[in-house]
Design a protein around this motif. Sequence first.
Motif, mmCIF file in Angstrom:
data_model
loop_
_atom_site.group_PDB
_atom_site.id
_atom_site.type_symbol
_atom_site.label_atom_id
_atom_site.label_comp_id
_atom_site.label_asym_id
_atom_site.label_seq_id
_atom_site.Cartn_x
_atom_site.Cartn_y
_atom_site.Cartn_z
ATOM 1 N N PRO A 1 37.290 44.988 42.367
ATOM 2 C CA PRO A 1 36.693 43.728 42.827
ATOM 3 C C PRO A 1 36.814 42.634 41.765
ATOM 4 O O PRO A 1 36.761 42.913 40.561
ATOM 5 C CB PRO A 1 35.219 44.093 43.058
ATOM 6 C CG PRO A 1 35.194 45.575 43.206
ATOM 7 C CD PRO A 1 36.321 46.093 42.340
ATOM 8 N N ASN A 2 36.951 41.406 42.200
ATOM 9 C CA ASN A 2 37.093 40.274 41.267
ATOM 10 C C ASN A 2 35.942 40.234 40.262
ATOM 11 O O ASN A 2 36.136 39.962 39.079
ATOM 12 C CB ASN A 2 37.143 38.957 42.030
ATOM 13 C CG ASN A 2 38.444 38.739 42.783
ATOM 14 O OD1 ASN A 2 38.636 37.724 43.424
ATOM 15 N ND2 ASN A 2 39.377 39.696 42.730
ATOM 16 N N SER A 3 34.710 40.497 40.726
ATOM 17 C CA SER A 3 33.570 40.409 39.798
ATOM 18 C C SER A 3 33.631 41.519 38.753
ATOM 19 O O SER A 3 33.376 41.283 37.566
ATOM 20 C CB SER A 3 32.246 40.443 40.559
ATOM 21 O OG SER A 3 32.284 41.392 41.573
ATOM 22 N N ASP A 4 33.985 42.755 39.161
ATOM 23 C CA ASP A 4 34.094 43.845 38.183
ATOM 24 C C ASP A 4 35.144 43.520 37.127
ATOM 25 O O ASP A 4 34.971 43.812 35.941
ATOM 26 C CB ASP A 4 34.495 45.160 38.867
ATOM 27 C CG ASP A 4 33.374 45.747 39.700
ATOM 28 O OD1 ASP A 4 32.387 45.023 39.930
ATOM 29 O OD2 ASP A 4 33.493 46.903 40.133
ATOM 30 N N LEU A 5 36.230 42.899 37.563
ATOM 31 C CA LEU A 5 37.300 42.588 36.613
ATOM 32 C C LEU A 5 36.859 41.499 35.636
ATOM 33 O O LEU A 5 37.088 41.601 34.429
ATOM 34 C CB LEU A 5 38.551 42.148 37.390
ATOM 35 C CG LEU A 5 39.802 41.910 36.557
ATOM 36 C CD1 LEU A 5 40.181 43.152 35.759
ATOM 37 C CD2 LEU A 5 40.964 41.475 37.451
ATOM 38 N N ALA A 6 36.209 40.476 36.148
ATOM 39 C CA ALA A 6 35.784 39.372 35.276
ATOM 40 C C ALA A 6 34.800 39.857 34.210
ATOM 41 O O ALA A 6 34.801 39.354 33.081
ATOM 42 C CB ALA A 6 35.147 38.273 36.108
ATOM 43 N N TYR A 7 33.944 40.816 34.577
ATOM 44 C CA TYR A 7 32.916 41.286 33.626
ATOM 45 C C TYR A 7 33.320 42.578 32.923
ATOM 46 O O TYR A 7 32.508 43.177 32.217
ATOM 47 C CB TYR A 7 31.581 41.474 34.352
ATOM 48 C CG TYR A 7 30.981 40.161 34.805
ATOM 49 C CD1 TYR A 7 30.630 39.170 33.885
ATOM 50 C CD2 TYR A 7 30.792 39.893 36.155
ATOM 51 C CE1 TYR A 7 30.107 37.958 34.302
ATOM 52 C CE2 TYR A 7 30.263 38.675 36.579
ATOM 53 C CZ TYR A 7 29.919 37.719 35.646
ATOM 54 O OH TYR A 7 29.416 36.523 36.057
ATOM 55 N N HIS A 8 34.564 43.018 33.099
ATOM 56 C CA HIS A 8 35.002 44.237 32.400
ATOM 57 C C HIS A 8 35.029 43.933 30.893
ATOM 58 O O HIS A 8 35.609 42.920 30.471
ATOM 59 C CB HIS A 8 36.394 44.642 32.888
ATOM 60 C CG HIS A 8 36.807 45.996 32.410
ATOM 61 N ND1 HIS A 8 37.254 46.240 31.130
ATOM 62 C CD2 HIS A 8 36.802 47.197 33.035
ATOM 63 C CE1 HIS A 8 37.527 47.521 30.989
ATOM 64 N NE2 HIS A 8 37.256 48.131 32.132
ATOM 65 N N PRO A 9 34.434 44.798 30.065
ATOM 66 C CA PRO A 9 34.337 44.474 28.627
ATOM 67 C C PRO A 9 35.688 44.192 27.975
ATOM 68 O O PRO A 9 35.796 43.295 27.134
ATOM 69 C CB PRO A 9 33.686 45.734 28.022
ATOM 70 C CG PRO A 9 33.070 46.456 29.166
ATOM 71 C CD PRO A 9 33.780 46.050 30.418
ATOM 72 N N GLN A 10 36.721 44.928 28.375
ATOM 73 C CA GLN A 10 38.033 44.714 27.747
ATOM 74 C C GLN A 10 38.665 43.389 28.207
ATOM 75 O O GLN A 10 39.409 42.764 27.464
ATOM 76 C CB GLN A 10 38.979 45.882 28.071
ATOM 77 C CG GLN A 10 38.595 47.177 27.386
ATOM 78 C CD GLN A 10 38.524 47.002 25.875
ATOM 79 O OE1 GLN A 10 39.295 46.259 25.263
ATOM 80 N NE2 GLN A 10 37.559 47.677 25.258
ATOM 81 N N VAL A 11 38.366 42.993 29.410
ATOM 82 C CA VAL A 11 38.900 41.707 29.900
ATOM 83 C C VAL A 11 38.154 40.560 29.211
ATOM 84 O O VAL A 11 38.765 39.605 28.727
ATOM 85 C CB VAL A 11 38.789 41.622 31.442
ATOM 86 C CG1 VAL A 11 39.193 40.239 31.943
ATOM 87 C CG2 VAL A 11 39.665 42.699 32.078
ATOM 88 N N GLU A 12 36.837 40.687 29.141
ATOM 89 C CA GLU A 12 36.064 39.628 28.464
ATOM 90 C C GLU A 12 36.494 39.475 27.011
ATOM 91 O O GLU A 12 36.620 38.366 26.503
ATOM 92 C CB GLU A 12 34.578 39.982 28.504
ATOM 93 C CG GLU A 12 33.954 39.772 29.865
ATOM 94 C CD GLU A 12 32.444 39.869 29.804
ATOM 95 O OE1 GLU A 12 31.940 40.841 29.198
ATOM 96 O OE2 GLU A 12 31.772 38.980 30.350
ATOM 97 N N ALA A 13 36.729 40.613 26.338
ATOM 98 C CA ALA A 13 37.029 40.557 24.901
ATOM 99 C C ALA A 13 38.470 40.150 24.625
ATOM 100 O O ALA A 13 38.738 39.375 23.708
ATOM 101 C CB ALA A 13 36.754 41.929 24.265
#
Length: 339
Positions: free
Chosen positions: A74-86
């Motif tokens: 889901p778009n929200s899970d991806l946006a808040y994934h720790p590796q994506v955020e970092a």
Amino acid sequence: MNKFDYTRASDLADAVRQIAADPAAKFIAGGTNLIDLMKENVARPSRLIDITRLPLDKVEETEDGGLRIGALVPNSDLAYHPQVEARYPLLAAAILAGASPQLRNMASTGGNLLQRTRCLYFYDPTTPCNKREPGSGCSAIDGINRMHAILGTSEHCIASHPSDMAVALAALDATVHLHGPDGERSVPATDFHRLPDDHPEQDTVIRPGELLTAIQLPPVATGTRSRYRKARDRASYAFALVSVGAVLDVQDGVVRRAALAFGGLAHRPWRARAAEEVLQGAPATEDTFARAAEAELAAARPLRDNGFKVPLARNLAVGVLTDLAEIEDPADPGPSRPA
Ligand SMILES: Cc1cc2nc3c(=O)[nH]c(=O)nc-3n(C[C@H](O)[C@H](O)[C@H](O)COP(=O)(O)OP(=O)(O)OC[C@H]3O[C@@H](n4cnc5c(N)ncnc54)[C@H](O)[C@@H]3O)c2cc1C
Ligand code: SF4
């Protein structure tokens, strides 16, 4: 809305088999775009093949230090994934700049890339539209075209691509993985979406019967920082007038590497190669950034209502690049939220 059958795919092979058996069928993931199109009678699938139970919902590290994102994340899970955020704040910010929290919870990675244009004539079956009905004409060229493209347009279609996430993926040199009747193949994200040419009904290079299975992000090059910024009519819940995704590496005041992509300007996320040529090896100054943006936008062909996009794109690009160049702490990737 037309009558349609509903089935569920049990695995990848079954999904491909089902769609090959019925070319008028469509896959459905979150349904946030497809159901709207069906309600408006723009899409009239004979069957919906539900792919939401397929095992494509993971974000995994790749051996080379990148990430592989399943098409059903889901778009929200991806946006808040720790590796994506970092590591990919540009991607997190682009996703969070789109739609609403409720929509992002439903929307999938694959569906986001395959969502269709927001051209208002495309959504209105009483008007000519080459994308909806090939050969019928384009109502936007002499109509209301404030939201439309200024780069890479054709006499058949001037629609702009709506996805924020796709702009980030173009700037990040992501790869799109597909699975179809002839097996698996991969396409660079920059080549996945098409320009309209004389076939505006085809948004992407996806072939009949193919399923988008994953997106792959390359590892982040040392020293680079990234950012996404979007100009829109409202602070939320609005598609981009213009957006910019940028990746920049500046050392000793000189641009060592730059990747720049625009949203809202073309039928596909617009990777700004002419601007990148100006940036490469040049002093990281506002003057360089302005010259780079202007080099890219020299090819712009605005229509009656969308001339404002040229200075808006220039100023947005200069602002994002200046911000990235001025971040002094290399450990600071910049804000990961929409600016
Ligand atoms: C009010 C509103 C505001 C919005 N604002 C924004 C915005 O500002 N920015 C933005 O980027 N987006 C925005 N969106 C769009 C939203 O992001 C998309 O609707 C969503 O990402 C689509 O994902 P989905 O899983 O729901 O796709 P679906 O609706 O399920 O599918 C979309 C299309 O993709 C196909 N498909 C889906 N998954 C696959 C797959 N794995 N393989 C092959 N084909 C597939 C379907 O057959 C269909 O044709 C907005 C949507 C709404 C309704
Ligand atoms: S711009 Fe494209 S989508 Fe819009 S009316 Fe013209 S052909 Fe249709």
